[in-house]
Design a protein around this motif. Structure first.
Motif, mmCIF file in Angstrom:
data_model
loop_
_atom_site.group_PDB
_atom_site.id
_atom_site.type_symbol
_atom_site.label_atom_id
_atom_site.label_comp_id
_atom_site.label_asym_id
_atom_site.label_seq_id
_atom_site.Cartn_x
_atom_site.Cartn_y
_atom_site.Cartn_z
ATOM 1 N N ILE A 54 1.064 -1.258 0.051
ATOM 2 C CA ILE A 54 0.019 -0.054 0.077
ATOM 3 C C ILE A 54 0.898 1.156 0.042
ATOM 4 O O ILE A 54 2.004 1.299 0.652
ATOM 5 C CB ILE A 54 -0.679 -0.027 1.247
ATOM 6 C CG1 ILE A 54 -1.525 -1.249 1.467
ATOM 7 C CG2 ILE A 54 -1.875 1.229 1.289
ATOM 8 C CD1 ILE A 54 -1.635 -1.630 2.982
ATOM 9 N N LYS A 55 0.352 2.096 -0.969
ATOM 10 C CA LYS A 55 1.119 3.528 -0.697
ATOM 11 C C LYS A 55 0.052 4.694 -0.798
ATOM 12 O O LYS A 55 -1.069 4.125 -1.202
ATOM 13 C CB LYS A 55 2.113 3.681 -1.913
ATOM 14 C CG LYS A 55 3.433 3.076 -1.771
ATOM 15 C CD LYS A 55 4.255 3.054 -0.506
ATOM 16 C CE LYS A 55 5.479 2.226 -0.485
ATOM 17 N NZ LYS A 55 5.138 0.752 -0.366
ATOM 18 N N VAL A 56 0.444 5.825 -0.602
ATOM 19 C CA VAL A 56 -0.610 6.921 -0.484
ATOM 20 C C VAL A 56 -0.202 8.153 -1.415
ATOM 21 O O VAL A 56 0.807 8.348 -1.366
ATOM 22 C CB VAL A 56 -0.922 7.613 0.920
ATOM 23 C CG1 VAL A 56 -1.735 8.573 1.007
ATOM 24 C CG2 VAL A 56 -1.568 6.363 1.716
ATOM 25 N N TYR A 57 -1.124 8.550 -2.136
ATOM 26 C CA TYR A 57 -0.900 9.767 -2.915
ATOM 27 C C TYR A 57 -2.231 10.740 -2.825
ATOM 28 O O TYR A 57 -3.365 9.998 -3.361
ATOM 29 C CB TYR A 57 -0.327 9.622 -4.274
ATOM 30 C CG TYR A 57 -0.295 10.682 -5.252
ATOM 31 C CD1 TYR A 57 0.568 11.526 -5.224
ATOM 32 C CD2 TYR A 57 -1.132 10.541 -6.442
ATOM 33 C CE1 TYR A 57 0.635 12.499 -5.922
ATOM 34 C CE2 TYR A 57 -1.040 11.767 -7.225
ATOM 35 C CZ TYR A 57 -0.093 12.872 -6.917
ATOM 36 O OH TYR A 57 -0.065 13.885 -7.813
ATOM 37 N N ASN A 58 -2.126 11.826 -2.689
ATOM 38 C CA ASN A 58 -3.558 12.813 -2.793
ATOM 39 C C ASN A 58 -4.439 12.315 -2.157
ATOM 40 O O ASN A 58 -5.429 12.209 -2.874
ATOM 41 C CB ASN A 58 -3.267 12.962 -4.389
ATOM 42 C CG ASN A 58 -4.245 14.291 -4.567
ATOM 43 O OD1 ASN A 58 -4.637 15.084 -4.013
ATOM 44 N ND2 ASN A 58 -4.903 14.377 -5.867
ATOM 45 N N ASP A 59 -4.361 11.781 -1.079
ATOM 46 C CA ASP A 59 -5.611 11.529 -0.085
ATOM 47 C C ASP A 59 -6.232 10.127 -0.601
ATOM 48 O O ASP A 59 -7.184 10.054 -0.286
ATOM 49 C CB ASP A 59 -6.439 12.321 0.015
ATOM 50 C CG ASP A 59 -6.145 13.832 0.659
ATOM 51 O OD1 ASP A 59 -4.947 13.423 1.479
ATOM 52 O OD2 ASP A 59 -6.389 14.885 0.553
ATOM 53 N N HIS A 60 -5.346 9.451 -1.324
ATOM 54 C CA HIS A 60 -6.125 8.167 -1.939
ATOM 55 C C HIS A 60 -4.819 6.910 -1.756
ATOM 56 O O HIS A 60 -3.721 7.182 -1.698
ATOM 57 C CB HIS A 60 -6.174 8.052 -3.436
ATOM 58 C CG HIS A 60 -7.266 8.871 -3.985
ATOM 59 N ND1 HIS A 60 -7.317 10.128 -3.662
ATOM 60 C CD2 HIS A 60 -8.489 8.640 -4.266
ATOM 61 C CE1 HIS A 60 -8.486 10.716 -4.268
ATOM 62 N NE2 HIS A 60 -9.304 9.774 -4.380
ATOM 63 N N ALA A 61 -5.218 5.810 -1.241
ATOM 64 C CA ALA A 61 -4.475 4.784 -1.178
ATOM 65 C C ALA A 61 -4.454 3.918 -2.315
ATOM 66 O O ALA A 61 -5.428 3.701 -2.851
ATOM 67 C CB ALA A 61 -5.035 3.635 0.055
#
Length: 340
Positions: A54-61
Protein backbone atom coordinates in the motif's frame (compact mmCIF):
# COMPACT_ATOMS: atom_id res chain seq x y z
CA UNK A 1 -0.60 -8.69 8.57
CA UNK A 2 1.86 -7.76 5.84
CA UNK A 3 2.68 -4.25 4.58
CA UNK A 4 1.67 -1.02 6.33
CA UNK A 5 1.46 2.67 5.45
CA UNK A 6 -0.06 5.76 7.03
CA UNK A 7 -2.30 8.71 6.19
CA UNK A 8 -3.05 11.96 7.99
CA UNK A 9 -6.37 13.56 7.13
CA UNK A 10 -5.52 17.15 6.06
CA UNK A 11 -8.92 18.38 7.25
CA UNK A 12 -9.19 16.75 10.68
CA UNK A 13 -5.48 15.97 11.36
CA UNK A 14 -6.53 12.46 12.39
CA UNK A 15 -3.91 9.78 11.79
CA UNK A 16 -4.75 6.42 10.26
CA UNK A 17 -2.89 3.14 9.90
CA UNK A 18 -3.44 1.35 6.58
CA UNK A 19 -2.67 -2.30 7.18
CA UNK A 20 -2.30 -4.97 4.54
CA UNK A 21 -3.97 -8.27 5.47
CA UNK A 22 -4.17 -11.52 3.57
CA UNK A 23 -7.80 -10.79 2.66
CA UNK A 24 -7.75 -7.02 2.18
CA UNK A 25 -6.68 -3.69 3.67
CA UNK A 26 -7.75 -2.48 7.12
CA UNK A 27 -8.05 1.17 8.19
CA UNK A 28 -7.50 2.08 11.84
CA UNK A 29 -7.88 5.54 13.39
CA UNK A 30 -4.88 5.81 15.72
CA UNK A 31 -5.41 9.45 16.73
CA UNK A 32 -6.31 8.45 20.30
CA UNK A 33 -4.01 5.56 21.12
CA UNK A 34 -6.10 4.64 24.16
CA UNK A 35 -9.19 4.30 21.96
CA UNK A 36 -8.22 2.89 18.60
CA UNK A 37 -11.02 2.74 16.06
CA UNK A 38 -11.12 -0.02 13.46
CA UNK A 39 -12.91 2.04 10.81
CA UNK A 40 -13.31 -0.66 8.20
CA UNK A 41 -11.79 -2.87 5.54
CA UNK A 42 -11.33 -2.83 1.78
CA UNK A 43 -11.60 -6.49 0.66
CA UNK A 44 -9.05 -7.92 -1.74
CA UNK A 45 -9.97 -7.40 -5.39
CA UNK A 46 -9.83 -11.14 -6.15
CA UNK A 47 -8.41 -13.81 -3.84
CA UNK A 48 -6.42 -13.80 -0.61
CA UNK A 49 -2.66 -13.35 -0.64
CA UNK A 50 0.07 -13.17 1.99
CA UNK A 51 1.63 -10.30 0.01
CA UNK A 52 -0.13 -6.93 -0.20
CA UNK A 53 1.43 -3.48 -0.54
CA UNK A 54 0.00 0.00 0.00
CA UNK A 55 1.12 3.55 -0.74
CA UNK A 56 -0.67 6.90 -0.49
CA UNK A 57 -0.88 9.86 -2.86
CA UNK A 58 -3.27 12.83 -2.92
CA UNK A 59 -5.47 11.40 -0.14
CA UNK A 60 -5.92 8.10 -1.96
CA UNK A 61 -4.56 4.66 -1.10
CA UNK A 62 -3.16 2.49 -3.89
CA UNK A 63 -3.14 -1.24 -3.15
CA UNK A 64 -1.56 -4.15 -5.00
CA UNK A 65 -1.30 -7.82 -4.09
CA UNK A 66 0.21 -11.07 -5.30
CA UNK A 67 -3.33 -12.35 -5.83
CA UNK A 68 -4.03 -13.31 -9.44
CA UNK A 69 -5.90 -10.68 -11.44
CA UNK A 70 -5.88 -8.21 -8.55
CA UNK A 71 -4.57 -5.12 -10.34
CA UNK A 72 -4.25 -1.85 -8.42
CA UNK A 73 -7.10 -0.79 -6.16
CA UNK A 74 -7.63 2.95 -5.62
CA UNK A 75 -9.42 4.04 -2.46
CA UNK A 76 -10.43 7.59 -1.50
CA UNK A 77 -9.24 7.90 2.09
CA UNK A 78 -11.45 10.89 2.83
CA UNK A 79 -14.30 8.35 3.17
CA UNK A 80 -12.83 7.42 6.54
CA UNK A 81 -14.12 10.73 7.97
CA UNK A 82 -17.76 9.90 7.62
CA UNK A 83 -18.16 6.40 9.07
CA UNK A 84 -20.95 6.55 11.65
CA UNK A 85 -20.91 2.92 12.82
CA UNK A 86 -17.51 1.32 12.32
CA UNK A 87 -16.31 -1.07 11.15
CA UNK A 88 -17.69 -1.10 7.63
CA UNK A 89 -16.79 -2.89 4.42
CA UNK A 90 -15.64 -0.45 1.75
CA UNK A 91 -15.48 -0.68 -2.03
CA UNK A 92 -12.66 0.56 -4.22
CA UNK A 93 -13.19 3.83 -6.08
CA UNK A 94 -11.25 2.49 -9.05
CA UNK A 95 -9.34 -0.63 -10.04
CA UNK A 96 -6.51 -0.44 -12.57
CA UNK A 97 -6.24 -3.76 -14.42
CA UNK A 98 -3.23 -3.13 -16.66
CA UNK A 99 -1.51 -5.94 -14.76
CA UNK A 100 -2.70 -8.77 -12.52
CA UNK A 101 -0.60 -9.64 -9.54
CA UNK A 102 2.09 -7.29 -8.22
CA UNK A 103 4.41 -7.66 -5.27
CA UNK A 104 4.95 -4.01 -4.52
CA UNK A 105 4.04 -0.45 -5.37
CA UNK A 106 5.94 2.80 -4.95
CA UNK A 107 4.75 6.33 -5.72
CA UNK A 108 6.78 9.43 -6.52
CA UNK A 109 4.55 12.11 -5.01
CA UNK A 110 6.47 14.83 -6.89
CA UNK A 111 5.54 13.46 -10.31
CA UNK A 112 2.24 11.76 -9.54
CA UNK A 113 3.40 8.42 -10.92
CA UNK A 114 3.00 5.01 -9.35
CA UNK A 115 5.30 2.13 -10.14
CA UNK A 116 3.99 -1.41 -9.72
CA UNK A 117 6.76 -3.99 -9.39
CA UNK A 118 6.98 -7.73 -9.15
CA UNK A 119 4.26 -8.44 -11.67
CA UNK A 120 4.16 -11.60 -13.80
CA UNK A 121 7.62 -12.45 -15.11
CA UNK A 122 6.20 -13.16 -18.57
CA UNK A 123 4.26 -9.90 -18.96
CA UNK A 124 5.20 -7.01 -21.25
CA UNK A 125 7.85 -5.78 -18.79
CA UNK A 126 9.07 -9.18 -17.54
CA UNK A 127 8.08 -8.38 -13.97
CA UNK A 128 9.72 -4.97 -14.08
CA UNK A 129 7.85 -1.78 -13.23
CA UNK A 130 4.58 -0.68 -14.78
CA UNK A 131 4.44 3.13 -15.00
CA UNK A 132 1.00 4.46 -14.06
CA UNK A 133 0.00 8.11 -14.11
CA UNK A 134 -2.11 8.70 -10.98
CA UNK A 135 -2.25 12.50 -11.06
CA UNK A 136 -6.01 12.00 -11.29
CA UNK A 137 -6.14 9.20 -8.71
CA UNK A 138 -9.46 7.62 -9.69
CA UNK A 139 -8.51 7.59 -13.37
CA UNK A 140 -5.09 5.90 -13.43
CA UNK A 141 -3.50 5.65 -16.86
CA UNK A 142 -0.81 3.29 -18.09
CA UNK A 143 2.28 5.07 -19.41
CA UNK A 144 4.83 2.44 -20.31
CA UNK A 145 7.13 0.39 -18.16
CA UNK A 146 10.60 -0.86 -17.39
CA UNK A 147 11.57 -4.08 -19.17
CA UNK A 148 15.32 -3.66 -19.64
CA UNK A 149 16.33 -5.14 -16.27
CA UNK A 150 13.80 -7.92 -15.77
CA UNK A 151 12.00 -8.57 -12.49
CA UNK A 152 11.99 -5.92 -9.76
CA UNK A 153 11.03 -6.90 -6.22
CA UNK A 154 10.80 -3.43 -4.68
CA UNK A 155 11.85 0.12 -5.59
CA UNK A 156 12.44 3.67 -4.44
CA UNK A 157 11.61 6.44 -6.93
CA UNK A 158 12.63 10.04 -6.29
CA UNK A 159 12.98 13.35 -8.03
CA UNK A 160 16.72 13.56 -7.59
CA UNK A 161 18.21 16.51 -5.71
CA UNK A 162 21.57 15.15 -4.59
CA UNK A 163 25.27 15.81 -5.17
CA UNK A 164 25.46 14.45 -8.74
CA UNK A 165 24.58 17.68 -10.59
CA UNK A 166 24.22 15.83 -13.91
CA UNK A 167 21.03 14.19 -12.67
CA UNK A 168 19.43 16.89 -10.52
CA UNK A 169 15.74 17.24 -11.33
CA UNK A 170 15.49 13.85 -13.01
CA UNK A 171 13.16 11.09 -11.89
CA UNK A 172 15.36 8.27 -10.65
CA UNK A 173 14.19 4.71 -10.12
CA UNK A 174 16.24 2.42 -7.90
CA UNK A 175 15.07 -1.17 -8.16
CA UNK A 176 15.96 -4.11 -5.94
CA UNK A 177 16.18 -6.80 -8.60
CA UNK A 178 16.92 -9.98 -6.63
CA UNK A 179 20.62 -10.18 -7.56
CA UNK A 180 21.51 -6.49 -7.96
CA UNK A 181 20.32 -2.90 -7.55
CA UNK A 182 19.51 -1.05 -10.77
CA UNK A 183 19.61 2.74 -11.08
CA UNK A 184 17.46 4.03 -13.94
CA UNK A 185 16.48 7.48 -15.21
CA UNK A 186 12.73 7.22 -15.83
CA UNK A 187 12.12 10.88 -16.58
CA UNK A 188 11.18 9.97 -20.16
CA UNK A 189 8.64 7.18 -19.62
CA UNK A 190 8.99 6.04 -23.22
CA UNK A 191 12.77 5.71 -22.97
CA UNK A 192 14.04 4.65 -19.52
CA UNK A 193 17.83 4.86 -19.38
CA UNK A 194 20.04 2.66 -17.22
CA UNK A 195 22.59 4.67 -15.24
CA UNK A 196 24.27 1.88 -13.27
CA UNK A 197 23.96 -1.57 -11.74
CA UNK A 198 25.10 -2.14 -8.16
CA UNK A 199 26.53 -5.49 -7.16
CA UNK A 200 28.00 -6.53 -3.83
CA UNK A 201 29.58 -9.56 -2.22
CA UNK A 202 27.59 -12.37 -0.61
CA UNK A 203 24.41 -11.55 -2.49
CA UNK A 204 21.44 -13.76 -1.67
CA UNK A 205 18.27 -11.76 -2.42
CA UNK A 206 18.49 -8.01 -3.06
CA UNK A 207 15.26 -6.95 -1.42
CA UNK A 208 14.80 -3.20 -0.87
CA UNK A 209 16.60 0.15 -0.80
CA UNK A 210 15.85 3.68 0.39
CA UNK A 211 17.66 6.99 -0.14
CA UNK A 212 18.85 9.23 2.63
CA UNK A 213 17.08 12.59 2.51
CA UNK A 214 20.07 14.32 0.90
CA UNK A 215 20.08 11.62 -1.82
CA UNK A 216 23.78 10.99 -1.21
CA UNK A 217 23.44 7.48 0.18
CA UNK A 218 21.30 4.45 -0.60
CA UNK A 219 20.55 2.03 2.24
CA UNK A 220 19.96 -1.52 0.98
CA UNK A 221 18.78 -4.75 2.58
CA UNK A 222 19.33 -8.30 1.36
CA UNK A 223 16.59 -10.58 2.63
CA UNK A 224 18.35 -13.94 2.51
CA UNK A 225 21.99 -13.20 3.36
CA UNK A 226 21.43 -13.87 7.06
CA UNK A 227 20.17 -17.35 6.16
CA UNK A 228 22.66 -18.18 3.42
CA UNK A 229 25.80 -16.67 4.95
CA UNK A 230 24.94 -16.66 8.68
CA UNK A 231 25.50 -12.91 9.08
CA UNK A 232 23.91 -10.88 11.78
CA UNK A 233 21.32 -8.53 10.23
CA UNK A 234 23.30 -6.85 7.43
CA UNK A 235 22.54 -3.41 6.01
CA UNK A 236 24.60 -2.08 3.09
CA UNK A 237 25.14 1.64 2.50
CA UNK A 238 26.16 2.83 -0.98
CA UNK A 239 27.64 6.22 -1.81
CA UNK A 240 25.56 7.65 -4.69
CA UNK A 241 27.63 10.81 -5.23
CA UNK A 242 28.22 9.56 -8.78
CA UNK A 243 24.94 7.98 -9.86
CA UNK A 244 26.70 6.37 -12.80
CA UNK A 245 29.23 4.70 -10.52
CA UNK A 246 27.89 3.99 -7.00
CA UNK A 247 30.33 2.46 -4.51
CA UNK A 248 29.88 0.57 -1.27
CA UNK A 249 30.39 3.07 1.54
CA UNK A 250 30.02 0.90 4.62
CA UNK A 251 28.19 -2.11 6.05
CA UNK A 252 26.24 -2.22 9.29
CA UNK A 253 25.72 -5.47 11.19
CA UNK A 254 22.94 -5.55 13.75
CA UNK A 255 23.05 -7.20 17.18
CA UNK A 256 20.98 -10.26 16.20
CA UNK A 257 20.79 -12.89 13.48
CA UNK A 258 17.26 -11.82 12.46
CA UNK A 259 16.46 -11.17 8.80
CA UNK A 260 16.15 -7.53 7.69
CA UNK A 261 13.09 -6.51 5.66
CA UNK A 262 11.76 -3.04 4.71
CA UNK A 263 13.58 0.06 5.93
CA UNK A 264 12.71 3.77 5.72
CA UNK A 265 14.61 6.99 6.36
CA UNK A 266 13.23 9.92 8.31
CA UNK A 267 15.71 12.71 8.96
CA UNK A 268 18.86 11.26 10.52
CA UNK A 269 17.26 7.95 11.38
CA UNK A 270 16.66 4.68 9.59
CA UNK A 271 13.68 2.61 10.74
CA UNK A 272 14.29 -1.05 9.96
CA UNK A 273 11.71 -3.82 10.10
CA UNK A 274 13.80 -6.73 11.31
CA UNK A 275 11.35 -9.66 11.43
CA UNK A 276 11.90 -11.57 14.72
CA UNK A 277 14.06 -8.75 16.17
CA UNK A 278 11.22 -6.25 15.78
CA UNK A 279 11.68 -2.66 14.66
CA UNK A 280 15.21 -1.27 15.01
CA UNK A 281 16.05 2.43 14.95
CA UNK A 282 19.47 3.38 13.55
CA UNK A 283 21.12 6.77 13.95
CA UNK A 284 22.58 7.68 10.54
CA UNK A 285 23.64 11.25 11.42
CA UNK A 286 27.28 10.19 11.11
CA UNK A 287 26.85 8.05 8.04
CA UNK A 288 29.53 9.99 6.18
CA UNK A 289 32.15 8.82 8.71
CA UNK A 290 30.79 5.26 8.36
CA UNK A 291 29.26 5.32 11.84
CA UNK A 292 25.83 3.73 12.24
CA UNK A 293 24.46 3.33 15.77
CA UNK A 294 21.35 1.60 17.02
CA UNK A 295 19.51 3.94 19.39
CA UNK A 296 16.36 1.97 20.13
CA UNK A 297 14.14 -0.94 19.22
CA UNK A 298 10.69 -2.39 19.85
CA UNK A 299 10.48 -6.17 19.72
CA UNK A 300 7.01 -7.35 18.74
CA UNK A 301 8.21 -10.96 18.58
CA UNK A 302 10.06 -11.67 21.83
CA UNK A 303 10.10 -15.45 21.38
CA UNK A 304 13.47 -15.40 19.61
CA UNK A 305 15.69 -13.47 17.18
CA UNK A 306 16.14 -16.36 14.76
CA UNK A 307 16.61 -15.97 11.02
CA UNK A 308 13.02 -16.85 10.15
CA UNK A 309 10.04 -15.12 8.50
CA UNK A 310 8.09 -14.18 11.62
CA UNK A 311 7.54 -10.86 13.38
CA UNK A 312 7.78 -7.40 11.86
CA UNK A 313 6.99 -7.06 8.17
CA UNK A 314 7.14 -3.28 7.86
CA UNK A 315 7.12 0.06 9.63
CA UNK A 316 5.81 3.57 8.91
CA UNK A 317 7.61 6.39 10.78
CA UNK A 318 6.29 9.51 9.02
CA UNK A 319 3.48 10.82 11.24
CA UNK A 320 4.06 14.38 12.48
CA UNK A 321 2.93 13.26 15.94
CA UNK A 322 5.95 10.98 16.22
CA UNK A 323 3.83 7.82 16.35
CA UNK A 324 5.35 4.87 14.56
CA UNK A 325 3.14 2.07 13.28
CA UNK A 326 4.42 -1.46 12.91
CA UNK A 327 2.87 -4.45 11.15
CA UNK A 328 3.64 -7.86 12.60
CA UNK A 329 2.89 -11.01 10.59
CA UNK A 330 1.84 -12.94 13.69
CA UNK A 331 0.33 -10.28 15.94
CA UNK A 332 -1.02 -7.47 13.76
CA UNK A 333 -0.75 -3.74 14.50
CA UNK A 334 1.52 -2.05 17.01
CA UNK A 335 1.75 1.70 17.68
CA UNK A 336 4.85 2.99 19.45
CA UNK A 337 6.37 6.33 20.31
CA UNK A 338 9.62 7.48 21.87
CA UNK A 339 9.72 7.21 25.63
CA UNK A 340 12.12 10.18 25.97
Amino acid sequence: ANDIWGWTDPMTSKEYALIGLDNGTAFVDISDTENLVYVGRLPTATTSSAWRDIKVYNDHAFVVAEAGGHGMQVFDLTQLRDVASPPVVFSANANFTGFGNAHNIVINEDSGYSYAEGTARDDAYFGGAHFINVQDPVNPAADGGLAINGYTHDANVITYNGPDVEHVGKEIYVGANETSVVVVDVSDKANPANLSTINYSNRAYTHQGWFTEDHKYLIVGDELDEINFLFNSRTLIFDMTDMDNPVLHTTYLGPTSAIDHNGYVKGDEYFLSNYTAGMRVLDISEIESQTITETGFFDTYPVNNAAQFSGVWSVYPYFDSGKIIISDINSGLFIVQRSN
